[in-house]
Write an enzyme that holds these catalytic residues in place. Structure first.
Site, PDB file in Angstrom:
ATOM      1  N   LYS A   1       0.846  -0.833  -0.324  1.00  0.00           N
ATOM      2  CA  LYS A   1      -0.288   0.154   0.160  1.00  0.00           C
ATOM      3  C   LYS A   1       1.437   1.509   0.333  1.00  0.00           C
ATOM      4  O   LYS A   1       2.407   1.120   0.464  1.00  0.00           O
ATOM      5  CB  LYS A   1      -1.027  -0.140   1.259  1.00  0.00           C
ATOM      6  CG  LYS A   1      -1.960   0.861   0.961  1.00  0.00           C
ATOM      7  CD  LYS A   1      -3.422   0.181   0.365  1.00  0.00           C
ATOM      8  CE  LYS A   1      -4.666   0.796   0.213  1.00  0.00           C
ATOM      9  NZ  LYS A   1      -5.472  -0.034  -0.272  1.00  0.00           N
TER      10      LYS A   1
ATOM     11  N   ASP B   1      -7.076   3.828  -4.332  1.00  0.00           N
ATOM     12  CA  ASP B   1      -7.610   3.767  -2.600  1.00  0.00           C
ATOM     13  C   ASP B   1      -8.139   5.232  -2.815  1.00  0.00           C
ATOM     14  O   ASP B   1      -8.887   6.440  -3.676  1.00  0.00           O
ATOM     15  CB  ASP B   1      -6.593   3.482  -2.436  1.00  0.00           C
ATOM     16  CG  ASP B   1      -7.273   3.233  -0.993  1.00  0.00           C
ATOM     17  OD1 ASP B   1      -7.815   2.127  -0.900  1.00  0.00           O
ATOM     18  OD2 ASP B   1      -7.119   3.198   0.289  1.00  0.00           O
TER      19      ASP B   1
HETATM   20  P1  NDP Z   1     -13.090   7.587  -1.804  1.00  0.00           P
HETATM   21  O1  NDP Z   1     -12.273   8.634  -2.513  1.00  0.00           O
HETATM   22  O2  NDP Z   1     -13.724   7.187  -3.590  1.00  0.00           O
HETATM   23  O3  NDP Z   1     -14.601   7.864  -1.373  1.00  0.00           O
HETATM   24  C1  NDP Z   1     -14.022   7.582   0.118  1.00  0.00           C
HETATM   25  C2  NDP Z   1     -15.674   8.086   0.595  1.00  0.00           C
HETATM   26  O4  NDP Z   1     -15.217   8.152   2.070  1.00  0.00           O
HETATM   27  C3  NDP Z   1     -15.818   9.975   0.458  1.00  0.00           C
HETATM   28  O5  NDP Z   1     -17.219   9.591   0.018  1.00  0.00           O
HETATM   29  C4  NDP Z   1     -15.530  10.671   1.754  1.00  0.00           C
HETATM   30  O6  NDP Z   1     -16.030  11.534   1.514  1.00  0.00           O
HETATM   31  C5  NDP Z   1     -15.489   9.470   3.073  1.00  0.00           C
HETATM   32  N1  NDP Z   1     -14.110   9.535   3.688  1.00  0.00           N
HETATM   33  C6  NDP Z   1     -12.812   9.119   3.431  1.00  0.00           C
HETATM   34  N2  NDP Z   1     -12.234   9.735   4.935  1.00  0.00           N
HETATM   35  C7  NDP Z   1     -12.754   9.819   5.793  1.00  0.00           C
HETATM   36  C8  NDP Z   1     -12.425  10.434   6.776  1.00  0.00           C
HETATM   37  N3  NDP Z   1     -12.260  10.103   7.287  1.00  0.00           N
HETATM   38  N4  NDP Z   1     -14.123  10.444   7.516  1.00  0.00           N
HETATM   39  C9  NDP Z   1     -15.325  10.543   7.380  1.00  0.00           C
HETATM   40  N5  NDP Z   1     -15.573   9.980   5.917  1.00  0.00           N
HETATM   41  C10 NDP Z   1     -14.706   9.435   5.207  1.00  0.00           C
HETATM   42  O7  NDP Z   1     -12.549   5.653  -1.617  1.00  0.00           O
HETATM   43  P2  NDP Z   1     -12.936   4.809  -2.025  1.00  0.00           P
HETATM   44  O8  NDP Z   1     -14.643   4.490  -2.449  1.00  0.00           O
HETATM   45  O9  NDP Z   1     -11.828   4.315  -3.383  1.00  0.00           O
HETATM   46  O10 NDP Z   1     -12.664   3.821  -0.778  1.00  0.00           O
HETATM   47  C11 NDP Z   1     -13.476   3.679   0.368  1.00  0.00           C
HETATM   48  C12 NDP Z   1     -13.070   2.433   1.389  1.00  0.00           C
HETATM   49  O11 NDP Z   1     -12.844   1.503   0.634  1.00  0.00           O
HETATM   50  C13 NDP Z   1     -11.220   2.743   1.862  1.00  0.00           C
HETATM   51  O12 NDP Z   1     -11.476   2.087   3.213  1.00  0.00           O
HETATM   52  C14 NDP Z   1     -10.660   2.449   0.882  1.00  0.00           C
HETATM   53  O13 NDP Z   1      -9.372   1.905   1.667  1.00  0.00           O
HETATM   54  C15 NDP Z   1     -11.606   0.740   0.546  1.00  0.00           C
HETATM   55  N6  NDP Z   1     -11.261   0.296  -0.869  1.00  0.00           N
HETATM   56  C16 NDP Z   1     -11.580   1.153  -2.145  1.00  0.00           C
HETATM   57  C17 NDP Z   1     -10.963   0.088  -3.144  1.00  0.00           C
HETATM   58  C18 NDP Z   1     -11.068   0.321  -4.194  1.00  0.00           C
HETATM   59  O14 NDP Z   1     -10.894  -0.261  -4.882  1.00  0.00           O
HETATM   60  N7  NDP Z   1     -11.477   2.227  -4.648  1.00  0.00           N
HETATM   61  C19 NDP Z   1     -11.008  -1.187  -3.121  1.00  0.00           C
HETATM   62  C20 NDP Z   1     -11.276  -2.112  -1.925  1.00  0.00           C
HETATM   63  C21 NDP Z   1     -11.145  -1.636  -0.433  1.00  0.00           C
HETATM   64  P3  NDP Z   1     -15.556  13.324   1.755  1.00  0.00           P
HETATM   65  O15 NDP Z   1     -15.361  12.999  -0.021  1.00  0.00           O
HETATM   66  O16 NDP Z   1     -15.800  14.143   2.567  1.00  0.00           O
HETATM   67  O17 NDP Z   1     -13.735  12.662   2.103  1.00  0.00           O
HETATM   68  O1  2IT Z   2      -7.833  -1.932  -1.034  1.00  0.00           O
HETATM   69  C1  2IT Z   2      -8.072  -2.148  -1.751  1.00  0.00           C
HETATM   70  O2  2IT Z   2      -7.885  -3.695  -2.041  1.00  0.00           O
HETATM   71  C2  2IT Z   2      -7.256  -0.863  -3.085  1.00  0.00           C
HETATM   72  N1  2IT Z   2      -7.406  -0.066  -2.365  1.00  0.00           N
HETATM   73  C3  2IT Z   2      -7.504  -1.677  -4.043  1.00  0.00           C
HETATM   74  C4  2IT Z   2      -5.823  -2.769  -4.152  1.00  0.00           C
HETATM   75  C5  2IT Z   2      -5.676  -2.719  -6.098  1.00  0.00           C
HETATM   76  O3  2IT Z   2      -4.561  -2.794  -5.952  1.00  0.00           O
HETATM   77  O4  2IT Z   2      -6.742  -1.993  -7.096  1.00  0.00           O
END
Ligand code: NDP
Ligand code: 2IT
Length: 450
Positions: free
Chosen positions: A130, A170
């Site tokens: 990461k 992420d």
């Molecule tokens: P995005 O940046 O697309 O969206 C994040 C969302 O969560 C936004 O709505 C944001 O609000 C909110 N958020 C972020 N930080 C905080 C915080 N500290 N407190 C409250 N709300 C918060 O990220 P993703 O959707 O990609 O990721 C979301 C989660 O999923 C993370 O935990 C990530 O590690 C996990 N994940 C992502 C993957 C991927 O493929 N993208 C794969 C697997 C897991 P705001 O806009 O106000 O910051």
């Molecule tokens: O938390 C996760 O699994 C991710 N943000 C996606 C990682 C990836 O390599 O697609």
């Protein structure tokens, strides 16, 4: 847990805390895995003798570097960035990059550690890593984000490569950022390779990667409910977040006949009893993906409730799917969920439930799917993107979706089998940790002392 097992865990954790002071998120993630796998290790002397867990909790390496860039007003700005390369035992390092002001080494170590087991569960050859920066993209212009990405890549490019380490997105890193990062890599190295996943479709991205994490979480939830005799259709769901994972979890829940009634961002949440689907979901996607607006605007547009500085877990519903960030669902939130009859929780985010929340949910009889299993669909389709890049071909959306569904079904079965309890219930946390651990541990044993 018997007294011996408890003593082994506390002993192991005392060492972990001593070696990783001031890293609460990392310690939390390690404790959960150690609790599941230490009993297994105690029964298998070869894992114990090779000190597999001690080795796995120490990253292969951490690269820390300064990123210097210039903002739109001409001011010189300095950020800190990291790449935590945790384990390449079963494949090149793989895992996302996060841009958020709360990013610390502890957060990236917890995420990289979780990624080892998640990637193993997918069945694809991917190690765990990461990275990211404390850079805050909120309020920055496209040009500023581009300059930051280019400056970051000037150092990061030395440490990644299609057979070495393959980053992706992420929090705060989506297609825009990946485009800038990949473009700079291309310029610096003059080699067009699959060094990133989550790329745009015009430059080697895979159909279905954008949707994969949220869709995969909904599939896992469906399969977990079905295994317990429940149908996902007709259920209401609390979703947090409004980013990549949340939006597509909401979309697939609707396709499966369930109804998401909340969404949130870091400022608050909306409650829409009508359900977020069809035209409403399309509007929300445009708000968040294109206009980069705030969730409050949804409530203003559709005339529903907005709760500032609050999280959605107090709203009565059948399911909860936290998709925002770590430790966003507390023990008190968990107790509220149990009280108003939530039957299942699936983690779309990484470690969104605190350890105390997980205990309260499981104690209250709630089915619980940990992130490393439930949200593995994103990295799984990243793995499929790597395959397509290596083969220099592109699969159809149907092909990718079919493979994603099959992978999620397989992960559910692995967790179910490894997490089966004597009383007939399934401990998905234990199942995910043990099934993910075994493959990595066996590879490490084969390599000898390295
Ligand atoms: P995005 O940046 O697309 O969206 C994040 C969302 O969560 C936004 O709505 C944001 O609000 C909110 N958020 C972020 N930080 C905080 C915080 N500290 N407190 C409250 N709300 C918060 O990220 P993703 O959707 O990609 O990721 C979301 C989660 O999923 C993370 O935990 C990530 O590690 C996990 N994940 C992502 C993957 C991927 O493929 N993208 C794969 C697997 C897991 P705001 O806009 O106000 O910051
Ligand atoms: O938390 C996760 O699994 C991710 N943000 C996606 C990682 C990836 O390599 O697609």
């Amino acid at each position: 847990m018997n007294r011996n097992a408890k003593a082994r865990l506390e002993d192991f954790m005392a060492g972990c805390v001593r070696r990783n002071p001031g890293e609460p998120e990392f310690q939390q993630a390690v404790r959960e895995v150690a609790e599941s796998v230490l009993p297994l290790i105690a029964g298998e002397p070869r894992y114990q003798k090779a000190r597999i867990l001690e080795r796995l909790t120490e990253p292969d390496r951490i690269i820390t570097f300064r990123v210097t860039w210039q903002d739109g007003a001409g001011r010189v700005r300095v950020n800190r960035a990291w790449r935590v390369q945790f384990s390449n035992a079963i494949g090149p390092y793989k895992g996302g990059l996060r841009f958020h002001p709360t990013v610390t080494q502890s957060v990236l170590k917890f995420l990289g550690f979780e990624q080892i087991f998640k990637n193993s569960l997918t069945g694809l050859p991917m190690g765990g890593a990461k990275g990211g920066s404390n850079f805050n993209p909120r309020g920055k212009s496209d040009t500023e984000v581009m300059r930051f990405c280019q400056a970051m890549m000037r150092e990061l490019h030395r440490h990644i490569g299609q057979d070495t380490d393959v980053p992706a997105g992420d929090i705060g890193v989506g297609q825009r950022e990946i485009g800038f990062l990949f473009g700079e890599y291309l310029t610096l190295g003059n080699r067009f390779t699959g060094v990133f996943t989550g790329k745009g479709l015009a430059f080697g991205g895979s159909l279905g990667r954008t949707e994969a994490t949220g869709y995969g979480t909904a599939y896992f939830l469906r399969d977990m409910l079905a295994a317990a005799g429940h149908d996902i259709a007709g259920k209401t769901a609390l979703v947090s977040g409004a980013g990549n994972v949340a939006l597509y979890a909401i979309e697939k829940l609707a396709e499966l006949g369930a109804k998401a009634v909340t969404a949130s961002d870091s400022s608050g949440f909306i409650h829409d009893p009508h359900g977020i689907d069809g035209e409403r979901l399309a509007w929300l996607k445009d708000l968040k993906e294109r206009r980069r607006g705030r969730i409050r605007e949804y409530a203003e547009h559709f005339g529903c409730a907005y709760h500032a500085k609050a999280r959605p877990w107090g709203v009565p519903a059948d399911l909860a799917v936290p998709c925002a960030t770590q430790n966003e669902l507390s023990a008190a939130d968990a107790r509220a969920c149990v009280e108003h009859g939530v039957i299942a929780v699936a983690e779309g985010a990484n470690m969104p439930c605190t350890a105390e929340a997980v205990a309260a949910l499981r104690g209250g009889g709630v089915l619980f799917a940990p992130g490393k299993a439930a949200n593995a669909g994103g990295v799984a389709v990243s793995g499929l993107e790597q395959s397509q890049n290596s083969l220099r071909i592109s699969w159809s959306r149907e092909e990718v979706e079919g493979r994603l569904q099959a992978i999620m079904r397989d992960i559910h079965e692995k967790c179910r089998d490894a997490g089966a309890q004597a009383d007939g219930s399934i401990d998905y946390v234990r199942g995910a940790n043990i099934a993910g651990f075994r493959k990595v541990a066996d590879a490490m044993l084969a390599y000898g002392v390295v």
